[in-house]
Motif scaffolding. Sequence first.
Motif, PDB file in Angstrom:
ATOM      1  N   ILE A 135       0.974  -0.991  -0.130  1.00 55.26           N
ATOM      2  CA  ILE A 135      -0.432   0.016   0.151  1.00 55.26           C
ATOM      3  C   ILE A 135       0.615   0.974  -0.003  1.00 55.26           C
ATOM      4  O   ILE A 135       1.562   1.147   0.362  1.00 55.26           O
ATOM      5  CB  ILE A 135      -1.251   0.029   0.930  1.00 55.26           C
ATOM      6  CG1 ILE A 135      -1.612  -1.060   1.446  1.00 55.26           C
ATOM      7  CG2 ILE A 135      -1.768   1.508   1.424  1.00 55.26           C
ATOM      8  CD1 ILE A 135      -2.499  -1.380   2.577  1.00 55.26           C
ATOM      9  N   LYS A 289      -5.593  -6.699  -1.177  1.00 58.95           N
ATOM     10  CA  LYS A 289      -5.585  -5.378  -0.225  1.00 58.95           C
ATOM     11  C   LYS A 289      -5.208  -4.673  -0.957  1.00 58.95           C
ATOM     12  O   LYS A 289      -5.736  -3.435  -0.423  1.00 58.95           O
ATOM     13  CB  LYS A 289      -4.945  -5.548   1.027  1.00 58.95           C
ATOM     14  CG  LYS A 289      -4.820  -4.550   2.201  1.00 58.95           C
ATOM     15  CD  LYS A 289      -4.003  -5.113   3.333  1.00 58.95           C
ATOM     16  CE  LYS A 289      -3.799  -4.143   4.377  1.00 58.95           C
ATOM     17  NZ  LYS A 289      -3.474  -4.637   5.758  1.00 58.95           N
ATOM     18  N   ALA A 293      -6.563   0.044  -2.179  1.00 57.93           N
ATOM     19  CA  ALA A 293      -5.850   0.664  -1.824  1.00 57.93           C
ATOM     20  C   ALA A 293      -5.331   1.882  -2.402  1.00 57.93           C
ATOM     21  O   ALA A 293      -5.582   3.510  -2.551  1.00 57.93           O
ATOM     22  CB  ALA A 293      -5.488   0.196  -0.175  1.00 57.93           C
ATOM     23  N   ASN A 294      -4.503   1.417  -3.162  1.00 58.98           N
ATOM     24  CA  ASN A 294      -3.805   2.585  -4.462  1.00 58.98           C
ATOM     25  C   ASN A 294      -4.249   3.142  -5.430  1.00 58.98           C
ATOM     26  O   ASN A 294      -4.221   3.958  -5.576  1.00 58.98           O
ATOM     27  CB  ASN A 294      -2.445   1.180  -4.530  1.00 58.98           C
ATOM     28  CG  ASN A 294      -1.390   1.295  -3.941  1.00 58.98           C
ATOM     29  OD1 ASN A 294      -1.151   1.941  -2.856  1.00 58.98           O
ATOM     30  ND2 ASN A 294      -0.701   0.159  -3.617  1.00 58.98           N
ATOM     31  N   GLY A 298      -3.596   6.533  -1.534  1.00 60.49           N
ATOM     32  CA  GLY A 298      -3.497   6.843   0.037  1.00 60.49           C
ATOM     33  C   GLY A 298      -4.189   8.013   0.459  1.00 60.49           C
ATOM     34  O   GLY A 298      -4.013   8.565   1.701  1.00 60.49           O
ATOM     35  N   GLN A 300      -7.732   8.822   1.042  1.00 60.04           N
ATOM     36  CA  GLN A 300      -9.356   7.785   1.588  1.00 60.04           C
ATOM     37  C   GLN A 300     -10.228   9.428   1.232  1.00 60.04           C
ATOM     38  O   GLN A 300     -10.216  10.930   1.558  1.00 60.04           O
ATOM     39  CB  GLN A 300      -8.845   8.182   2.746  1.00 60.04           C
ATOM     40  CG  GLN A 300      -8.102   7.680   3.628  1.00 60.04           C
ATOM     41  CD  GLN A 300      -8.050   5.643   3.034  1.00 60.04           C
ATOM     42  OE1 GLN A 300      -8.772   5.675   2.734  1.00 60.04           O
ATOM     43  NE2 GLN A 300      -7.074   5.414   2.240  1.00 60.04           N
TER      44      GLN A 300
END
Length: 302
Positions: A135, A289, A293-294, A298, A300
């Motif tokens: 990540i 995972k 996320a990537n 990074g 949110q």
Amino acid sequence: MSSIVVNFSRVQIVNPLSKYGSGACFNCLYRKIHVPRKRLKHSENTTRIYKFSEFVGTRKMSSLQTFAGKQDFIFRQLLEYKSFTYTYLLADIDSGEAVLIDPVIETVDRDVKLINDMGLKLLYGVNTHVHADHITGTGKLKEKIPTCKSVISKVGKAKADIHLNHGDKIKFGKHELEARSTPGHTNGCMTYVWHEKGLAFTGDAVLIRGCGRTDFQEGDSSTLFDSVHKQIFSLPQDYKLYPAHDYTGQTSTTVAEETKFNPRLSKPKEEFVQIMKNLNLPYPKQIDKALPANLLCGIQPE
């Protein structure tokens, strides 16, 4: 003619035409050019003058001036040992402006401490592509350094503050990186070239004696071969290449080495495609995972 003055603790390059002044001192250069001790008089107060050409050629002299003489930049190669990812810290000494390439979420605290210790201003957290094996640390970096902006290729379709196209520049102080689109491992792979220093950060496009896999995440062997040969192997032969990963303990390579010794990319295109087709690699451990996320790079959602 350039010459060196050698004593037991220091080497000086004496060049009256240098804009940095004659007698600029470089600590520990003795080891780098391997001046034989038997050629020196064994007295701390005695020195002898040698022609620089006795120990190092013109090309190496240029390299020494670039990396040691100017002292106008900072370069650090940092390792995240779980995914064997290299993170690169680049900075301009005069302004303190810095760039961090391929940060990893687990090592953000280490990177931030180094940046703060050195009094740097982190402008950008840059990714070479949407990673599948870890990540990215750009989101956490932005929390700890709010002025930092995240950067990634526009083609990768990941969220970021800045989206790059082929040929765009990333500037920090008086330095700049050229973004070169090098798809094949993923559609959004970017190689960042620091022409002034003769360096290129290749992500997974070129690894040391290897390359990124092409069996998932928009991978295409033919595209990767073309990207590497047109955008990376076309660079000067002495350019140093710094990959996103290495699993054998090596830290860098060169264009010349990889064009000659890379067991995949040195082959004809048809053979390369067959090699990549038959790798039979295991499914990446962190992909389920890491990819979601990537794609947020990074960052949110609010």
